[in-house]
Design a protein around this motif. Structure first.
Motif, PDB file in Angstrom:
ATOM      1  N   ALA A   1       0.832  -1.203   0.000  1.00  0.00           N
ATOM      2  CA  ALA A   1       0.000   0.000   0.000  1.00  0.00           C
ATOM      3  C   ALA A   1       0.867   1.254   0.000  1.00  0.00           C
ATOM      4  O   ALA A   1       0.544   2.247  -0.661  1.00  0.00           O
ATOM      5  N   GLU A   2       1.970   1.224   0.739  1.00  0.00           N
ATOM      6  CA  GLU A   2       2.894   2.352   0.741  1.00  0.00           C
ATOM      7  C   GLU A   2       3.528   2.546  -0.630  1.00  0.00           C
ATOM      8  O   GLU A   2       3.712   3.676  -1.097  1.00  0.00           O
ATOM      9  N   GLN A   3       3.876   1.459  -1.297  1.00  0.00           N
ATOM     10  CA  GLN A   3       4.427   1.545  -2.654  1.00  0.00           C
ATOM     11  C   GLN A   3       3.389   2.104  -3.623  1.00  0.00           C
ATOM     12  O   GLN A   3       3.698   2.950  -4.469  1.00  0.00           O
ATOM     13  N   LEU A   4       2.147   1.634  -3.492  1.00  0.00           N
ATOM     14  CA  LEU A   4       1.081   2.099  -4.380  1.00  0.00           C
ATOM     15  C   LEU A   4       0.854   3.599  -4.229  1.00  0.00           C
ATOM     16  O   LEU A   4       0.562   4.295  -5.205  1.00  0.00           O
ATOM     17  N   ALA A   5       1.027   4.104  -3.011  1.00  0.00           N
ATOM     18  CA  ALA A   5       0.846   5.531  -2.750  1.00  0.00           C
ATOM     19  C   ALA A   5       2.083   6.349  -3.078  1.00  0.00           C
ATOM     20  O   ALA A   5       2.068   7.575  -2.934  1.00  0.00           O
ATOM     21  N   GLY A   6       3.163   5.679  -3.511  1.00  0.00           N
ATOM     22  CA  GLY A   6       4.377   6.391  -3.865  1.00  0.00           C
ATOM     23  C   GLY A   6       5.226   6.792  -2.680  1.00  0.00           C
ATOM     24  O   GLY A   6       6.153   7.606  -2.824  1.00  0.00           O
ATOM     25  N   ARG A   7       4.958   6.219  -1.518  1.00  0.00           N
ATOM     26  CA  ARG A   7       5.711   6.590  -0.321  1.00  0.00           C
ATOM     27  C   ARG A   7       6.822   5.594   0.015  1.00  0.00           C
ATOM     28  O   ARG A   7       7.525   5.756   1.001  1.00  0.00           O
ATOM     29  N   ARG A   8       6.971   4.577  -0.805  1.00  0.00           N
ATOM     30  CA  ARG A   8       7.992   3.561  -0.555  1.00  0.00           C
ATOM     31  C   ARG A   8       8.474   3.001  -1.881  1.00  0.00           C
ATOM     32  O   ARG A   8       7.671   2.781  -2.804  1.00  0.00           O
ATOM     33  N   ARG A   9       9.766   2.768  -1.982  1.00  0.00           N
ATOM     34  CA  ARG A   9      10.336   2.206  -3.199  1.00  0.00           C
ATOM     35  C   ARG A   9      10.153   0.696  -3.221  1.00  0.00           C
ATOM     36  O   ARG A   9       9.982   0.061  -2.178  1.00  0.00           O
ATOM     37  N   GLY A  10      10.234   0.139  -4.428  1.00  0.00           N
ATOM     38  CA  GLY A  10      10.140  -1.308  -4.554  1.00  0.00           C
ATOM     39  C   GLY A  10       9.403  -1.694  -5.821  1.00  0.00           C
ATOM     40  O   GLY A  10       8.823  -0.843  -6.511  1.00  0.00           O
ATOM     41  N   ARG A  11       9.424  -2.973  -6.134  1.00  0.00           N
ATOM     42  CA  ARG A  11       8.741  -3.503  -7.308  1.00  0.00           C
ATOM     43  C   ARG A  11       7.260  -3.682  -6.980  1.00  0.00           C
ATOM     44  O   ARG A  11       6.847  -4.694  -6.434  1.00  0.00           O
ATOM     45  N   LEU A  12       6.472  -2.662  -7.303  1.00  0.00           N
ATOM     46  CA  LEU A  12       5.049  -2.697  -6.973  1.00  0.00           C
ATOM     47  C   LEU A  12       4.350  -3.881  -7.614  1.00  0.00           C
ATOM     48  O   LEU A  12       3.481  -4.513  -7.009  1.00  0.00           O
ATOM     49  N   ASP A  13       4.745  -4.222  -8.840  1.00  0.00           N
ATOM     50  CA  ASP A  13       4.078  -5.310  -9.549  1.00  0.00           C
ATOM     51  C   ASP A  13       4.332  -6.662  -8.890  1.00  0.00           C
ATOM     52  O   ASP A  13       3.590  -7.623  -9.131  1.00  0.00           O
TER      53      ASP A  13
END
Length: 278
Positions: free
Chosen positions: A231-243
Motif C-alpha cells: 500500500a505504501e508503494q502504491l501511494a508512492g511513499r515507498r520504493r520497490g517492485r510494486l508489480d
C-alpha cells in the motif's frame, strides 16, 4: 462496459487502496472516480503524471457545475487527471462540506459513469471509490447504475458481521428483498476481503457460506492481501517492485476473476482488452 462501485460499511478497511489497486491492473481502459462525499485522498497521497501535485479543483468539484447543465459521458474526460504511472483519475472532493455542490446530481453522475462505455471515441469502465456507506450517503445513488457493488471488509469478527448486515440491507434496497442461494440480483453485490494471504482462501469460503446462509444476496468475489508495504508503494511513499507486491498480485487475480466471470456482458464490440495503469 461498466460501473463498478466500491464501498465499506464502517471504519477504514482500505477502500481507496483496493480501488486504486484494482484500477491499476484492470484488463481494459478504466477511469478511477473518487466519489466519497466525505472527500478524496488521492490529492494528498499521489503525484500527477507531470511529477507535481494533483489539482484539487479539477475532478468532482469542477464537474458539479457541468452536471447541473446536463452531463454527456464524454464530458467526464474534461475533468480527469493522469496519475504518475498513467492511471486516469477523477479527483474527489477536498472536504465533506463541498458535497453540497453535488446535491441532487448523484443519479446524473451514475448514469454518466455507467454510459461511458458507450462513448464512440473514449469508452472506459469506471471504478468508483464511494467510501463509507453507513447512514444515508448520497453516493449510494450511484449503486442502481452499477454492474457491481463491491463491499470491502477486513476479517475481524465484528467487521464480518457488519458486512453481512450491510449486504443484506443493500440487497433489500436494490433488489427488493432477501435472495436465495441461486438468486442474485442486479447490480450484483460482491464482498472483497482484505486478508492475510495465508488464511485468505479459508476465510473467503467461510464468509461466503455465511453470506449465502443469511440470504444476503451477496457473495465473496475475492481477497486482496493485507499488505501495508505494498500500500505504501502504491501511494508512492515507498520504493520497490510494486508489480511484485502481494497487494498487486492479489488485486490482479480479483480483477481477472471479475472480468472472466462478468466481462463478456460488459464488452464493447471490436474493442480489445488492455491492462490499464501500466
Amino acid at each position: 462496459m461498466a460501473l463498478i462501485a466500491l464501498a465499506a460499511d464502517k471504519g477504514s478497511p482500505g477502500v481507496t487502496t483496493a480501488a486504486v489497486a484494482l484500477a491499476a491492473v484492470w484488463p481494459r481502459r478504466v477511469l478511477l472516480a473518487e466519489t466519497d462525499p466525505a472527500g478524496g485522498d488521492l490529492v494528498y497521497r499521489s503525484a500527477a503524471a507531470h511529477g507535481g501535485p494533483l489539482n484539487p479543483n479539477t475532478g468532482m468539484l469542477s464537474i458539479a457545475a457541468t452536471a447541473r447543465r446536463g452531463l454527456v459521458p464524454d464530458q467526464l474526460w474534461d475533468h480527469v487527471q493522469p496519475l504518475s504511472g498513467g492511471l486516469e483519475v477523477l479527483v474527489g472532493l477536498g472536504i465533506a462540506e463541498q458535497a453540497a455542490g453535488l446535491a441532487g446530481l448523484w443519479p446524473t453522475l451514475g448514469r454518466a459513469f455507467a454510459s461511458l462505455g458507450d462513448s464512440p471515441s473514449s469508452p472506459a469502465d469506471v471504478m468508483a471509490d464511494c467510501g463509507r456507506i453507513s447512514g444515508e450517503t448520497p453516493a449510494a445513488d450511484l449503486f442502481p447504475h452499477a454492474a457491481l457493488v463491491l463491499l470491502v471488509s477486513r476479517t475481524e469478527p465484528e467487521a464480518i458481521a457488519r458486512v453481512r448486515d450491510r449486504a443484506a440491507a443493500l440487497s433489500a434496497k436494490l433488489h427488493g428483498g432477501a435472495r436465495g442461494a441461486a438468486s442474485l440480483g442486479t447490480p450484483m453485490i460482491g464482498v472483497v476481503l482484505v486478508a492475510d494471504p495465508g488464511s485468505a482462501a479459508k476465510l473467503a469460503g467461510q464468509v461466503n457460506d455465511m453470506l449465502v446462509h443469511a440470504q444476503t444476496g451477496a457473495r465473496v468475489v475475492g481477497t486482496i492481501a493485507d499488505d501495508p508495504a505494498g500500500a505504501e508503494q502504491l501511494a508512492g511513499r515507498r520504493r520497490g517492485r510494486l508489480d511484485k507486491s502481494l497487494l498487486i498480485r492479489s488485486a490482479r487475480k480479483v480483477a481477472a476473476d471479475l472480468y472472466q466471470q462478468y466481462g463478456a456482458s460488459w464488452s464493447v464490440p471490436g474493442q480489445a482488452p488492455q491492462e490499464a495503469g501500466r
